[in-house]
Design a protein around this motif. Structure first.
Motif, mmCIF file in Angstrom:
data_model
loop_
_atom_site.group_PDB
_atom_site.id
_atom_site.type_symbol
_atom_site.label_atom_id
_atom_site.label_comp_id
_atom_site.label_asym_id
_atom_site.label_seq_id
_atom_site.Cartn_x
_atom_site.Cartn_y
_atom_site.Cartn_z
ATOM 1 N N SER A 65 17.365 -18.652 -10.799
ATOM 2 C CA SER A 65 18.780 -19.016 -10.842
ATOM 3 C C SER A 65 19.632 -17.878 -11.393
ATOM 4 C CB SER A 65 18.968 -20.274 -11.687
ATOM 5 O OG SER A 65 20.319 -20.633 -11.729
ATOM 6 N N SER A 66 19.187 -17.253 -12.472
ATOM 7 C CA SER A 66 19.992 -16.180 -13.073
ATOM 8 C C SER A 66 20.093 -14.968 -12.151
ATOM 9 C CB SER A 66 19.419 -15.764 -14.426
ATOM 10 O OG SER A 66 18.178 -15.116 -14.272
ATOM 11 N N ILE A 67 19.074 -14.744 -11.354
ATOM 12 C CA ILE A 67 19.091 -13.585 -10.460
ATOM 13 C C ILE A 67 19.873 -13.864 -9.180
ATOM 14 C CG2 ILE A 67 17.633 -12.105 -9.012
ATOM 15 C CD1 ILE A 67 15.534 -12.225 -11.225
ATOM 16 N N LEU A 68 19.665 -15.036 -8.587
ATOM 17 C CA LEU A 68 20.252 -15.309 -7.271
ATOM 18 C C LEU A 68 21.525 -16.140 -7.299
ATOM 19 C CD1 LEU A 68 17.028 -16.002 -5.198
ATOM 20 C CD2 LEU A 68 18.384 -13.909 -5.297
ATOM 21 N N ASN A 69 21.899 -16.644 -8.442
ATOM 22 C CA ASN A 69 23.088 -17.491 -8.515
ATOM 23 C C ASN A 69 24.332 -16.683 -8.854
ATOM 24 O OD1 ASN A 69 24.288 -19.948 -8.198
ATOM 25 N ND2 ASN A 69 23.826 -20.676 -10.242
ATOM 26 N N ASN A 70 24.226 -15.393 -8.762
ATOM 27 C CA ASN A 70 25.322 -14.522 -9.150
ATOM 28 C C ASN A 70 25.489 -13.460 -8.066
ATOM 29 O OD1 ASN A 70 27.023 -12.688 -10.322
ATOM 30 N ND2 ASN A 70 25.929 -12.598 -12.269
ATOM 31 N N SER A 71 26.561 -13.552 -7.300
ATOM 32 C CA SER A 71 26.743 -12.608 -6.195
ATOM 33 C C SER A 71 26.924 -11.175 -6.693
ATOM 34 C CB SER A 71 27.912 -13.025 -5.310
ATOM 35 O OG SER A 71 29.107 -13.046 -6.047
ATOM 36 N N ILE A 72 27.273 -11.010 -7.963
ATOM 37 C CA ILE A 72 27.395 -9.666 -8.538
ATOM 38 C C ILE A 72 26.028 -8.982 -8.539
ATOM 39 C CG2 ILE A 72 27.948 -8.385 -10.650
ATOM 40 C CD1 ILE A 72 29.989 -10.655 -11.243
ATOM 41 N N ASN A 73 24.963 -9.781 -8.697
ATOM 42 C CA ASN A 73 23.606 -9.235 -8.710
ATOM 43 C C ASN A 73 23.102 -8.843 -7.329
ATOM 44 O OD1 ASN A 73 23.242 -9.496 -11.444
ATOM 45 N ND2 ASN A 73 22.097 -11.393 -11.316
ATOM 46 N N SER A 74 23.805 -9.202 -6.280
ATOM 47 C CA SER A 74 23.250 -9.012 -4.940
ATOM 48 C C SER A 74 22.864 -7.563 -4.669
ATOM 49 C CB SER A 74 24.195 -9.536 -3.865
ATOM 50 O OG SER A 74 25.392 -8.800 -3.832
ATOM 51 N N SER A 75 23.688 -6.614 -5.049
ATOM 52 C CA SER A 75 23.334 -5.209 -4.789
ATOM 53 C C SER A 75 22.086 -4.809 -5.579
ATOM 54 C CB SER A 75 24.500 -4.279 -5.108
ATOM 55 O OG SER A 75 24.828 -4.344 -6.475
ATOM 56 N N LEU A 76 21.932 -5.362 -6.782
ATOM 57 C CA LEU A 76 20.739 -5.066 -7.585
ATOM 58 C C LEU A 76 19.496 -5.717 -6.987
ATOM 59 C CD1 LEU A 76 22.256 -5.532 -11.151
ATOM 60 C CD2 LEU A 76 21.874 -3.391 -9.909
ATOM 61 N N VAL A 77 19.663 -6.923 -6.471
ATOM 62 C CA VAL A 77 18.536 -7.610 -5.829
ATOM 63 C C VAL A 77 18.088 -6.817 -4.606
ATOM 64 C CG1 VAL A 77 17.825 -9.681 -4.571
ATOM 65 C CG2 VAL A 77 19.142 -9.899 -6.685
ATOM 66 N N PHE A 78 19.051 -6.368 -3.800
ATOM 67 C CA PHE A 78 18.699 -5.575 -2.618
ATOM 68 C C PHE A 78 18.017 -4.263 -3.025
ATOM 69 C CE2 PHE A 78 22.034 -8.209 -0.571
ATOM 70 C CZ PHE A 78 21.210 -8.809 0.361
ATOM 71 N N LYS A 79 18.502 -3.646 -4.075
ATOM 72 C CA LYS A 79 17.879 -2.414 -4.560
ATOM 73 C C LYS A 79 16.450 -2.695 -5.025
ATOM 74 C CE LYS A 79 18.846 1.531 -7.522
ATOM 75 N NZ LYS A 79 19.830 2.152 -8.410
ATOM 76 N N PHE A 80 16.268 -3.797 -5.748
ATOM 77 C CA PHE A 80 14.948 -4.191 -6.244
ATOM 78 C C PHE A 80 13.970 -4.392 -5.087
ATOM 79 C CE2 PHE A 80 11.858 -7.458 -7.397
ATOM 80 C CZ PHE A 80 11.344 -6.961 -8.585
ATOM 81 N N ILE A 81 14.367 -5.179 -4.079
ATOM 82 C CA ILE A 81 13.416 -5.447 -2.990
ATOM 83 C C ILE A 81 13.205 -4.220 -2.100
ATOM 84 C CG2 ILE A 81 13.678 -7.954 -3.023
ATOM 85 C CD1 ILE A 81 15.530 -7.764 -0.635
ATOM 86 N N ARG A 82 14.189 -3.312 -2.068
ATOM 87 C CA ARG A 82 13.975 -2.047 -1.343
ATOM 88 C C ARG A 82 12.930 -1.197 -2.066
ATOM 89 N NH1 ARG A 82 19.545 -1.993 -0.663
ATOM 90 N NH2 ARG A 82 20.065 -2.505 1.465
ATOM 91 N N ILE A 83 13.103 -1.052 -3.372
ATOM 92 C CA ILE A 83 12.174 -0.239 -4.161
ATOM 93 C C ILE A 83 10.761 -0.817 -4.093
ATOM 94 C CG2 ILE A 83 11.565 0.457 -6.524
ATOM 95 C CD1 ILE A 83 14.623 0.706 -7.049
ATOM 96 N N LYS A 84 10.657 -2.144 -4.151
ATOM 97 C CA LYS A 84 9.341 -2.796 -4.111
ATOM 98 C C LYS A 84 8.747 -2.809 -2.698
ATOM 99 C CE LYS A 84 7.509 -4.228 -7.111
ATOM 100 N NZ LYS A 84 6.577 -3.501 -7.987
ATOM 101 N N GLY A 85 9.542 -2.440 -1.695
ATOM 102 C CA GLY A 85 9.037 -2.363 -0.325
ATOM 103 C C GLY A 85 9.052 -3.680 0.434
ATOM 104 N N PHE A 86 9.848 -4.641 -0.030
ATOM 105 C CA PHE A 86 9.887 -5.954 0.612
ATOM 106 C C PHE A 86 11.068 -6.138 1.561
ATOM 107 C CE2 PHE A 86 7.640 -7.194 -3.437
ATOM 108 C CZ PHE A 86 6.409 -7.413 -2.836
ATOM 109 N N ILE A 87 12.002 -5.223 1.572
ATOM 110 C CA ILE A 87 13.260 -5.422 2.295
ATOM 111 C C ILE A 87 13.048 -5.766 3.768
ATOM 112 C CG2 ILE A 87 13.662 -2.983 2.845
ATOM 113 C CD1 ILE A 87 16.405 -5.396 1.733
ATOM 114 N N ASN A 88 12.081 -5.173 4.407
ATOM 115 C CA ASN A 88 11.864 -5.431 5.835
ATOM 116 C C ASN A 88 10.939 -6.614 6.098
ATOM 117 O OD1 ASN A 88 13.520 -3.312 6.745
ATOM 118 N ND2 ASN A 88 11.896 -1.852 6.312
ATOM 119 N N HIS A 89 10.541 -7.304 5.038
ATOM 120 C CA HIS A 89 9.618 -8.429 5.192
ATOM 121 C C HIS A 89 10.233 -9.758 4.772
ATOM 122 C CE1 HIS A 89 6.494 -5.522 5.996
ATOM 123 N NE2 HIS A 89 6.899 -4.853 4.936
#
Length: 141
Positions: free
Chosen positions: A116-140
């Protein structure tokens, strides 16, 4: 007899009433996993108008992605985190995997890593995208 025009005040009042009814109905569905992500109904999402990012954001919030749910369509065993050897889920990727703690702390600058704290805040969206890009999940997702 002519009908009175619809005023902005009436429209706002109607929206608030509908929101209240929807929220009341949603509050009764506590077994719904969406309730844990967003207990209060409100518009949320990435500020980007990029359709792909909106789709990824929605999949993350729903907890369904190709990576975590593809096995259901293909009749395969569920995927496991290679580092933790636990069932792979959006929550596990974003919040629970201890091998990502350093990156989570660095990006989100917090110790509160609930879905909830990570995904319930649209301000975090760029950080979430950065996180999943770095972890290699963005295309999955």
């Amino acid at each position: 007899m002519a009908l009175a025009p619809i005023t902005p005040t009436f429209t706002l009042s109607l929206r608030q009433k509908l929101q209240s009814v929807w929220q009341s109905n949603f509050d009764q569905q506590i077994e719904n996993k969406l309730h844990s992500v967003m207990p209060v109904l409100a518009p949320t999402g990435p500020s980007s108008s990029n359709r792909r990012e909106q789709m990824i954001w929605t999949r993350l919030r729903l907890g369904h992605s190709r990576l975590t749910h593809r096995h259901l369509l293909l009749g395969e065993p569920p995927p496991y985190c290679k580092k933790c050897n636990v069932s792979l889920s959006v929550k596990q990727i974003l919040c629970d995997c201890p091998h990502s703690n350093h990156l989570r702390h660095r990006l989100f600058n917090s110790v509160d890593f609930t879905i909830s704290s990570i995904l319930n805040n649209s301000i975090n969206s760029s950080l979430v995208f950065k996180f999943i890009r770095i972890k290699g999940f963005i295309n999955h997702i």
